[in-house]
Design a protein around this motif. Structure first.
Motif, short mmCIF file in Angstrom:
data_model
loop_
_atom_site.label_atom_id
_atom_site.label_comp_id
_atom_site.label_asym_id
_atom_site.label_seq_id
_atom_site.Cartn_x
_atom_site.Cartn_y
_atom_site.Cartn_z
N ALA A 413 60.88 -12.26 62.35
CA ALA A 413 60.28 -11.08 62.99
C ALA A 413 61.05 -10.70 64.24
O ALA A 413 61.31 -9.51 64.51
CB ALA A 413 58.82 -11.37 63.33
N LEU A 414 61.46 -11.71 65.02
CA LEU A 414 62.25 -11.45 66.23
C LEU A 414 63.60 -10.85 65.87
O LEU A 414 64.10 -9.93 66.53
CB LEU A 414 62.42 -12.74 67.02
N ALA A 415 64.23 -11.36 64.81
CA ALA A 415 65.51 -10.81 64.36
C ALA A 415 65.35 -9.35 63.95
O ALA A 415 66.22 -8.51 64.22
CB ALA A 415 66.06 -11.63 63.21
N THR A 416 64.22 -9.03 63.31
CA THR A 416 63.94 -7.64 62.93
C THR A 416 63.86 -6.75 64.15
O THR A 416 64.40 -5.63 64.17
CB THR A 416 62.61 -7.56 62.14
N LEU A 417 63.19 -7.23 65.20
CA LEU A 417 63.11 -6.47 66.45
C LEU A 417 64.48 -6.20 67.04
O LEU A 417 64.82 -5.08 67.43
CB LEU A 417 62.26 -7.23 67.48
N VAL A 418 65.27 -7.28 67.14
CA VAL A 418 66.57 -7.19 67.81
C VAL A 418 67.54 -6.31 67.04
O VAL A 418 68.29 -5.53 67.63
CB VAL A 418 67.15 -8.60 68.03
N GLU A 419 67.52 -6.41 65.72
CA GLU A 419 68.45 -5.63 64.90
C GLU A 419 68.23 -4.13 65.04
O GLU A 419 69.17 -3.34 64.94
CB GLU A 419 68.32 -6.05 63.44
N SER A 420 66.98 -3.73 65.30
CA SER A 420 66.70 -2.29 65.45
C SER A 420 66.71 -1.83 66.89
O SER A 420 66.54 -0.65 67.18
CB SER A 420 65.34 -1.97 64.83
#
Length: 475
Positions: A413-420
């Protein structure tokens, strides 16, 4: 079964559950069978005592207690599922009504996950420091490398900063030698610090055969934090001679032919390390930006437990390092009140972040594959210095796999935040984030491969990097 839920607070609920006696029959039958195996009644074989006889011999109340204790966990879980509640701790259960052969009623108060209305988290904006590697940074690393290849030579002069001395040292309290506080022939570098306050000052200017006395505080043992008298005697002084920074040194200390090639490689490695630091900073800044957009109710019991656990962890780390809390606060320039306030702020942010990431993982319908779990187990084992197979066995045996799965989901979920996210540095340049692993931790395949092949000396020279990686795992 009928159940109703009462909201006591955004993070605590009270369940009231009514169970018809018919639904307790399997548990009652099991209770009678268990008790029948435990008692001896004349005229009946063990295990064949009829329920009516058990009621007379043992009492119906004892049977009901055993049946209710056996049934309650299953009924409680069913009531949670029926009311879509996610518990965070063990419940406080109270039987409020018991009518034999008619009805069982109980209440359960429990901390629950709060309902969160997620804000828009696509395209969060965050800023990080510029990525800079200065000539001074490069020269410092080259200087450290020269020290590794330096030699020691005896000198007939007083000890100065940077010299290596052989010393005898003894600490006394009220004229008595402190147990464990006496050493002989120990090698010590003047100015290194980290042993006893006042030692470097006492050694500076002493020649071989000379002694000095000073007052200091021990950092371990029964007298930790107390003033003691310390006497140090210098047996010999050695000066470190460093090799010239030239092509010959580059060929001796590395795989490069020239010092310029070595210097460029050092700059490349420093840049890679700074890039990973920047990626970590960006990840944390993006999460902080999300936290600023929403207010998350927190269960105070959970916050208190986490505060106590982190405080205990800090105290254990300081004890292992031989540092008192007072000394740590002095070095950090903090009062105990400031330390506690900062710790509570970080704990509250961490707990809130967990809830937010859990909700994002649900919304994004993120999942965990077997390969995700295997890699996460290996990484966690490496961070704790354990054998991966032994670590995995421990996790399975103690039912910690669900916790590891939740860690992976939060990381994704954190990776999803950072990628966008839109991340810029202090100069306004867009920061590309290519170093996030699928679980949200920071890594770079090339750097990790080099680290795995590094010599033991190189690994030992970077304890702070290992501590930073462990801090990442704790988030």
């Amino acid at each position: 079964m009928k159940s109703a839920v009462e909201s006591l607070s955004p993070t605590r609920a009270k369940l009231t559950v009514e169970v018809p006696f018919d639904e307790l029959k399997p548990s009652l039958d099991k209770a009678y069978k268990t008790i029948a195996q435990q008692i001896n009644v004349p005229g009946f074989r063990r295990g064949k005592v009829p329920p009516a006889v058990i009621d007379r011999q043992v009492g119906r109340g004892a049977v009901l207690d055993q049946a209710i204790n056996e049934a309650l966990p299953k009924v409680y879980v069913e009531a949670l599922r029926e009311n879509s509640l996610e518990p965070l701790a063990q419940p406080e259960i109270e039987v409020t009504r018991l009518e034999d052969k008619e009805l069982l009623e109980f209440t359960a108060e429990v901390d629950i996950k709060p309902e969160i209305e997620l804000p828009d988290y696509d395209g969060l904006e965050a800023k990080v420091e510029d990525l800079t590697v200065t000539d001074e940074d490069v020269e410092e690393q080259l200087g450290n490398l020269r020290e590794r290849f330096g030699t020691l030579a005896d000198v007939e002069r007083p000890a100065a900063d940077g010299d290596f001395v052989s010393i005898d040292l003894v600490a006394t309290k009220d004229g008595e030698v402190v147990p464990g506080a006496e050493v002989a022939g120990m090698s010590y570098q003047v100015g290194r610090g980290g042993m006893l306050d006042g030692l470097d000052e006492a050694l500076t200017g002493l020649s071989a055969g000379e002694s000095a006395e000073f007052t200091s505080q021990l950092v371990g043992g029964d007298l930790v934090g107390e003033d003691v008298a310390v006497k140090v005697t210098v047996n010999g002084v050695q000066e470190q001679e460093l090799p010239e920074l030239d092509d010959d040194f580059a060929q001796t200390a590395s795989e490069f032919d020239t010092v310029e090639e070595l210097r460029e490689d050092v700059r490349t490695r420093l840049t890679r390390g700074k890039r990973l630091e920047q990626a970590t900073e960006a990840r944390d800044a993006v999460l902080e930006a999300l936290l600023e957009k929403v207010s998350v109710p927190l269960p105070e019991t959970m916050v208190t437990d986490e505060l106590n656990a982190r405080r205990e962890g800090v105290e254990q780390q300081l004890a292992m390092a031989g540092i008192t809390m007072e000394k740590y606060l002095e070095d950090e320039g903090q009062t105990i009140e400031e330390f506690e306030a900062d710790l509570e702020r970080r704990v509250r942010d961490a707990v809130a972040a967990q809830f937010l990431l859990d909700e994002i993982a649900k919304r994004e319908e993120l999942g965990v594959e077997q390969n995700d779990l295997s890699q996460h187990i290996v990484r966690r084992a490496q961070q704790s210095g354990q054998d991966p197979q032994e670590f995995a066995n421990h996790m399975f045996e103690h039912n910690h796999i669900p916790e590891l799965v939740q860690e992976i989901l939060r990381g994704k979920a954190l990776a999803t935040l950072v990628e966008s996210a839109v991340v810029t540095d202090a100069s306004g340049n867009h920061v590309e984030l290519k170093n996030l692993r699928p679980d949200g931790s920071i890594g770079e395949p090339e750097a990790e491969a080099e680290a795995a092949e590094a010599e033991p000396e190189s690994a030992e020279a970077e304890p702070e990097a290992a501590e930073a990686e462990q801090a990442d795992a704790d988030k």
